[in-house]
Motif scaffolding. Structure first.
Motif, PDB file in Angstrom:
ATOM      1  N   GLY A   1     -28.284 -13.199   4.545  1.00  0.00           N
ATOM      2  CA  GLY A   1     -28.959 -12.908   3.269  1.00  0.00           C
ATOM      3  C   GLY A   1     -28.912 -14.080   2.306  1.00  0.00           C
ATOM      4  N   PRO A   2     -27.713 -14.613   2.013  1.00  0.00           N
ATOM      5  CA  PRO A   2     -27.634 -15.743   1.079  1.00  0.00           C
ATOM      6  C   PRO A   2     -28.405 -16.974   1.557  1.00  0.00           C
ATOM      7  CG  PRO A   2     -25.454 -14.795   1.445  1.00  0.00           C
ATOM      8  CD  PRO A   2     -26.382 -14.100   2.387  1.00  0.00           C
TER       9      PRO A   2
ATOM     10  N   CYS B   1     -18.822 -13.724  -1.001  1.00  0.00           N
ATOM     11  CA  CYS B   1     -18.551 -12.430  -0.386  1.00  0.00           C
ATOM     12  C   CYS B   1     -17.314 -12.645   0.463  1.00  0.00           C
ATOM     13  CB  CYS B   1     -19.737 -12.009   0.483  1.00  0.00           C
ATOM     14  SG  CYS B   1     -19.365 -10.669   1.606  1.00  0.00           S
TER      15      CYS B   1
ATOM     16  N   SER C   1     -23.207 -20.119  -0.416  1.00  0.00           N
ATOM     17  CA  SER C   1     -22.323 -19.038   0.002  1.00  0.00           C
ATOM     18  C   SER C   1     -20.938 -19.618   0.286  1.00  0.00           C
ATOM     19  CB  SER C   1     -22.907 -18.390   1.262  1.00  0.00           C
ATOM     20  OG  SER C   1     -22.104 -17.334   1.693  1.00  0.00           O
TER      21      SER C   1
ATOM     22  N   SER D   1     -30.002  -9.106  -0.895  1.00  0.00           N
ATOM     23  CA  SER D   1     -29.145 -10.167  -1.454  1.00  0.00           C
ATOM     24  C   SER D   1     -29.688 -10.614  -2.806  1.00  0.00           C
ATOM     25  CB  SER D   1     -29.100 -11.395  -0.546  1.00  0.00           C
ATOM     26  OG  SER D   1     -28.505 -11.078   0.664  1.00  0.00           O
ATOM     27  N   ARG D   2     -30.984 -10.832  -2.856  1.00  0.00           N
ATOM     28  CA  ARG D   2     -31.548 -11.363  -4.098  1.00  0.00           C
ATOM     29  C   ARG D   2     -31.447 -10.356  -5.247  1.00  0.00           C
ATOM     30  NH1 ARG D   2     -37.296 -12.535  -3.920  1.00  0.00           N
ATOM     31  NH2 ARG D   2     -36.624 -13.954  -2.302  1.00  0.00           N
TER      32      ARG D   2
ATOM     33  N   LYS E   1     -32.465 -10.403   3.083  1.00  0.00           N
ATOM     34  CA  LYS E   1     -32.885 -11.373   2.063  1.00  0.00           C
ATOM     35  C   LYS E   1     -33.151 -10.681   0.718  1.00  0.00           C
ATOM     36  CE  LYS E   1     -36.001 -15.122   1.036  1.00  0.00           C
ATOM     37  NZ  LYS E   1     -37.209 -15.881   1.334  1.00  0.00           N
TER      38      LYS E   1
ATOM     39  N   TYR F   1     -18.076 -10.548  -4.364  1.00  0.00           N
ATOM     40  CA  TYR F   1     -18.350  -9.286  -3.647  1.00  0.00           C
ATOM     41  C   TYR F   1     -17.147  -9.005  -2.757  1.00  0.00           C
ATOM     42  CZ  TYR F   1     -21.434  -6.111  -0.845  1.00  0.00           C
ATOM     43  OH  TYR F   1     -22.035  -5.046  -0.214  1.00  0.00           O
TER      44      TYR F   1
ATOM     45  N   TYR G   1     -21.918 -18.043  -4.878  1.00  0.00           N
ATOM     46  CA  TYR G   1     -21.794 -16.644  -4.484  1.00  0.00           C
ATOM     47  C   TYR G   1     -20.680 -16.521  -3.441  1.00  0.00           C
ATOM     48  CZ  TYR G   1     -23.076 -12.731  -1.468  1.00  0.00           C
ATOM     49  OH  TYR G   1     -23.040 -11.625  -0.669  1.00  0.00           O
TER      50      TYR G   1
ATOM     51  N   SER H   1     -24.633  -9.958   6.994  1.00  0.00           N
ATOM     52  CA  SER H   1     -25.768  -9.836   6.068  1.00  0.00           C
ATOM     53  C   SER H   1     -25.526 -10.548   4.750  1.00  0.00           C
ATOM     54  CB  SER H   1     -26.057  -8.353   5.782  1.00  0.00           C
ATOM     55  OG  SER H   1     -26.287  -7.666   6.994  1.00  0.00           O
ATOM     56  N   TYR H   2     -24.244 -10.584   4.296  1.00  0.00           N
ATOM     57  CA  TYR H   2     -24.015 -11.080   2.931  1.00  0.00           C
ATOM     58  C   TYR H   2     -23.063 -12.269   2.823  1.00  0.00           C
ATOM     59  CZ  TYR H   2     -26.776  -6.991   2.045  1.00  0.00           C
ATOM     60  OH  TYR H   2     -27.804  -6.076   2.073  1.00  0.00           O
TER      61      TYR H   2
END
Ligand code: PRX
Length: 670
Positions: A344-345, A328, A352, A314-315, A311, A380, A326, A339-340
Motif C-alpha cells: 500500500g505505501p 506500520c 515506509s 493506505s491513502r 493503495k 500504525y 509512515y 498491505s501496510y
C-alpha cells in the motif's frame, strides 16, 4: 504544534465510559484527502450504488496497466474476478512507475535494525525508490537463476529487514507467488506450509535479532526440510533451493547444491529485469492463517484488486501525503505487513519505515526513540503494544519528542477505550486522530475504519465502512438485527481485495466463508451497530483466539498438545487478559500412568512452541482427570471458558455427563 502534557491515568479513567465523541480537528480536515463526513457519505453511496463505475474509475486512475481490463467484476458466488482481462505487474506499480517522477530519489524504505552485528542498537539503512527498484530487479534475477518462474511458490522466512520487502517485490516482479512465514513460527510450521503450497524455493537468513538474541531461521529451515508426514513422505520434498541472507553473522550449515548465499548470487546477475505481464487475477501471495478447524489454511490473494484496494485504503485511511514518514509496526509475516508496510505505501510513493525488533529493546522507549529519530508522522500499531506501553509507564514516551506525529492507527484486535484514550493523550498529545481499523487476512485490506479528516471517532469503535464495503450485523438466519443488538458480522457484497480462496481447496473456502450466512461473506467476528451506524467489533465468535493480536486456532493448539505422548485429551479456550486481550488456557488430561509433576507444564508449553511456534504457547495449563462433556461426547467449551476466567458457572449444565468433573475443575483441583 502543541506539546500538551499527557493526562495522568487518574484523569484518563474519569473520562471513560461517558461515550465521548472526538470530531476531526478543523485544521486536520482542511488538509485531508477526505475532508468531511458528507464527502465520505457521498463517495460511499456512489461506491455501493455503482461499484463497477466507482472501482473502474479508480483502477484506471491509480494503476499502470500493460493491458486494460474488459470487465470490472465477474461475480459467481462465492468466486469473484476483478478487472477481468487486464494485465499489470505489482512491482511495476510500486517501483517503476515512480522512477520518472521526483519520487525516484525519495526514501521508499527506512529501516532500523534492533542491533547491529557489532551489538550496538540503531543500525539504519535507507533505500530510495531508485535503489529499491535496482535491488528488486537484481534479486528477481537471482530468483530466476535459481529456477523460480511465473506461478511457482516461494516461501519467505526472513527477519524484518529490507530484504523481506525486496524478496516479496521480486517474486511479484517475476510472477512467483510468495508465502511469507512469520519468523516466530517453528520448523514444523514451515514444513507444513511448504508442503501445503508445494513451494520450490525458500528465502531465509542466517538469523534475525529479537530482544538481543538471535532467531535461528536457517536452522529451522534445515530442520523443516528433514520432517516427514505420517506416511513418511518428506514435507519439504518440493524445495529445490534455499537462498540465505547474511544478516546476523551467525554460523549456519550450507548444504551443497541446495543452499546458496543471497550476496554471492547477487554478484552473478544483472540489475535489469523487465516486469512480467500478469493477469489481474494471477495469484500474488498465500498467507497461512488459523481457523476454527484443522491446520492453518492458505488464504490467497490476487494481483489487481488487492493492489488497488491496498493503495486506496493506505491513502485515505492514513491520509498519506508526500511528506509523511509512515510507520506500520507489523511484521511482514502478517497481512498487515503485506498491505501496510510494503504494497500500500509503496504503491502511493510513500516513505515506509521498518523496524526489526522488539518495542522494549534495549529499553521500553524504543518506539518513541524511533519516532523522534526519523520524525515519524503516521504510526500504525496494535492494541497489545499500546497496553504494554501503558504498563511500562508514561515516563518512557514523555522522554521523547513526539511532536512529528499527526495520525495514529490501531489494528488486530478490539481496542479497549482505556487504551484508546491513553494512545490519544499520551502518544498523540490529544492532537492526533486515531483510526481503529478492522479487517482480516482474508479481507486483504481495511474494511471498517474512520477516515481521519471526516469521521468523528468514539473510543473502541472501528466506526464506518470503507468505500464499497457493505457490512451488516445479522442473526443466525442472516436477517439484519436492529441497531444496538449483537450478532454476526458479515459482508454482503464482494470487494476488490477479498480473498480468492483457500489454496488448493475451493470447497473449504466455500464452506468456511459462504455457507454460515447464505449469500454473504462470514467474518467469524461478532459485532453490533450503534444508533449512528458505528460498528463495535467484539472479536471472534468462532474457535479462533486473538492472543496479543495473533490469530490462533484452539484446534491447532489442541492437536499440538495431543501429539505429545503423555497427553490423552486437551481442550483450549481463551481467558480475558489485561495485556494480551486474550490468554490461552489449556485443559489437559494425561494418559493413564502419567503423573503430573512441576516440570510437565513447561514441557508441554515447549512442545507447543516446537509444533507451532512460541506465539501459541498456552499461558496456563490445567491438568484434569476428565473434561466436561455433553452426553453426546462434545467438550463443553462454554463451561471451560467460564472456569478459565475464574467466573461463576452459568447456564444449563443438564446435558453434562459428569457433574463431578465440573465440580473438581471449578475448584481448581487437578
Ligand atoms: O477478530 C478480528 C480481529 O482480528 C481478526 C483478524 O485477524 P488476522 O487475520 O490475523 O488479521 C489481523 C490484522 C488485519 C478479526 O477477525 N481484529 C482485527 N482488527 C480489529 C479486530 N478486532 C477488533 N477491532 C479491530 N480493529
Amino acid at each position: 504544534m502543541s506539546n500538551k502534557k499527557p493526562t495522568t491515568s487518574a484523569s484518563i479513567t474519569s473520562v471513560l465510559h461517558e461515550e465521548r465523541v472526538f470530531p476531526p480537528a478543523k485544521a486536520f480536515s482542511q488538509a485531508a484527502h477526505i475532508q468531511s463526513l458528507a464527502q465520505y457519505r457521498k463517495l460511499y453511496d456512489e461506491s455501493v450504488k455503482s461499484p463497477d463505475k466507482f472501482w473502474g474509475k479508480r483502477a484506471k486512475e491509480e494503476l499502470v496497466w500493460f493491458k486494460p481490463w474488459t470487465q470490472v467484476l465477474q461475480w459467481k458466488e462465492p468466486f469473484a474476478k476483478w478487472f477481468v482481462g487486464g494485465q499489470l505487474n505489482l512491482s511495476h506499480n510500486c517501483l517503476d512507475r515512480h522512477l520518472d517522477t521526483p519520487t525516484a530519489n525519495k526514501a521508499a524504505l527506512i529501516w532500523e535494525g534492533e542491533l547491529a552485528t557489532d551489538g550496538k542498537p540503531g543500525e539504519e539503512r535507507v533505500l530510495t525508490y531508485k535503489q529499491l527498484h535496482r535491488e528488486v530487479c537484481r534479486f528477481a534475477n537471482v530468483l530466476k537463476k535459481n529456477g523460480a518462474a511465473k506461478g511457482d511458490r516461494v516461501l519467505i522466512y526472513l527477519p524484518m529487514v529490507p530484504e523481506a520487502a525486496i524478496a516479496m517485490l521480486a517474486c511479484a516482479r517475476i510472477g512467483a507467488i510468495h508465502s511469507v512465514v512469520f519468523g516466530g513460527f517453528s520448523a514444523q510450521s514451515v514444513a507444513d506450509r511448504i508442503h501445503d503450497c508445494g513451494a520450490k524455493l525458500v528465502i531465509t537468513a542466517d538469523g534475525g535479532f529479537r530482544r538481543g538474541g538471535v532467531v535461528q531461521l536457517k536452522k529451522n529451515v534445515d530442520e523443516a526440510l528433514t520432517l516427514k508426514d505420517a506416511q513418511g513422505n518428506a514435507l519439504g520434498a518440493s524445495i529445490q533451493k534455499v537462498i540465505v541472507l547474511r544478516r546476523a553473522a551467525n554460523e549456519v550449515q550450507m548444504q551443497e547444491g541446495r543452499d546458496v548465499w543471497w550476496h554471492e548470487e547477487a554478484k552473478l546477475v544483472g540489475v535489469e529485469c523487465a516486469a512480467e505481464k500478469m493477469d489481474s487475477e494471477a495469484p500474488l501471495f498465500i498467507l497461512y492463517t488459523s481457523g476454527s478447524t484443522g491446520k492453518p489454511k492458505g488464504i490467497f490473494h490476487t494481483t489487481a484488486g488487492y493492489l488497488l484496494f491496498a493503495k486506496l485504503t493506505s491513502r485515505y485511511v492514513f491520509d498519506l501525503k508526500e511528506t509523511d514518514v509512515y510507520w506500520c509496526t507489523a511484521d511482514v509475516g502478517w497481512v498487515t505487513g503485506h498491505s501496510y508496510v510494503v504494497y500500500g505505501p509503496l504503491a502511493n510513493g510513500a516513505t515506509s519505515l521498518m523496524y526489526e525488533g522488539a518495542p522494549n529493546w534495549p529499553e521500553p522507549d524504543r518506539f518513541w526513540r524511533i519516532v523522534e529519530k526519523y520524525g515519524v508522522t503516521v504510526l500504525y500499531t496494535a492494541p497489545t503494544a499500546i497496553r504494554a506501553f501503558m504498563k511500562w509507564g508514561v515516563e518512557w514516551p514523555m522522554k521523547r519528542d513526539l511532536r512529528s506525529l499527526r495520525l495514529l492507527g490501531t489494528v488486530g484486535e478490539p481496542i479497549n477505550p482505556e487504551a484508546w484514550i491513553w494512545y490519544h493523550e499520551v502518544i498523540g498529545h490529544g492532537r492526533c486522530p486515531i483510526v481503529d481499523t478492522w479487517w482480516q487476512t482474508e479481507t486483504g485490506g481495511i474494511l471498517i475504519t474512520p477516515l481521519p479528516g471526516a469521521t468523528p471517532t468514539k473510543p473502541g469503535s472501528a466506526t464506518l465502512p470503507f468505500f464499497g464495503i457493505v457490512p451488516e450485523v445479522v442473526d443466525d438466519t442472516g436477517q439484519t438485527v436492529p441497531r444496538n443488538t449483537g450478532g454476526k458480522l458479515v459482508i454482503r457484497k464482494p470487494w476488490p481485495a477479498m480473498l480468492r480462496g483457500v489454496w488448493g481447496d475451493p470447497q473449504r473456502y466455500n464452506e468456511i466463508y459462504w455457507t454460515e450466512i447464505k449469500g454473504s461473506y462470514f467474518t467469524g467476528d461478532g459485532s453490533r451497530q450503534d444508533e449512528d451506524g458505528y460498528f463495535w467489533i467484539v472479536g471472534r465468535i468462532d474457535d479462533v483466539l486473538n492472543v496479543a493480536g495473533h490469530r490462533i486456532g484452539t484446534a491447532e493448539v489442541e492437536s499440538a498438545l495431543v501429539s505429545n505422548s503423555k497427553v490423552a485429551e486437551a481442550a483450549v479456550v481463551g481467558r480475558p487478559d489485561d495485556l494480551k486481550g486474550q490468554a490461552l488456557v489449556a485443559f489437559v488430561t494425561l494418559k493413564s500412568g502419567v503423573a503430573t509433576n512441576p516440570s510437565l507444564r513447561e514441557e508441554l508449553r515447549r512442545h507447543v512452541a516446537k509444533e507451532i511456534g512460541p506465539v501459541a504457547k498456552p499461558d496456563d495449563i490445567r491438568f484434569a482427570e476428565a473434561l466436561p462433556k455433553t452426553r453426546s461426547g462434545k467438550i463443553m467449551r462454554r463451561l471451560l471458558k467460564q472456569i478459565a476466567a475464574g467466573g461463576e458457572i452459568k447456564g444449563d449444565t443438564t446435558t453434562l455427563e459428569d457433574f463431578g468433573v465440573l465440580a473438581r475443575l471449578s475448584h481448581g483441583e487437578e
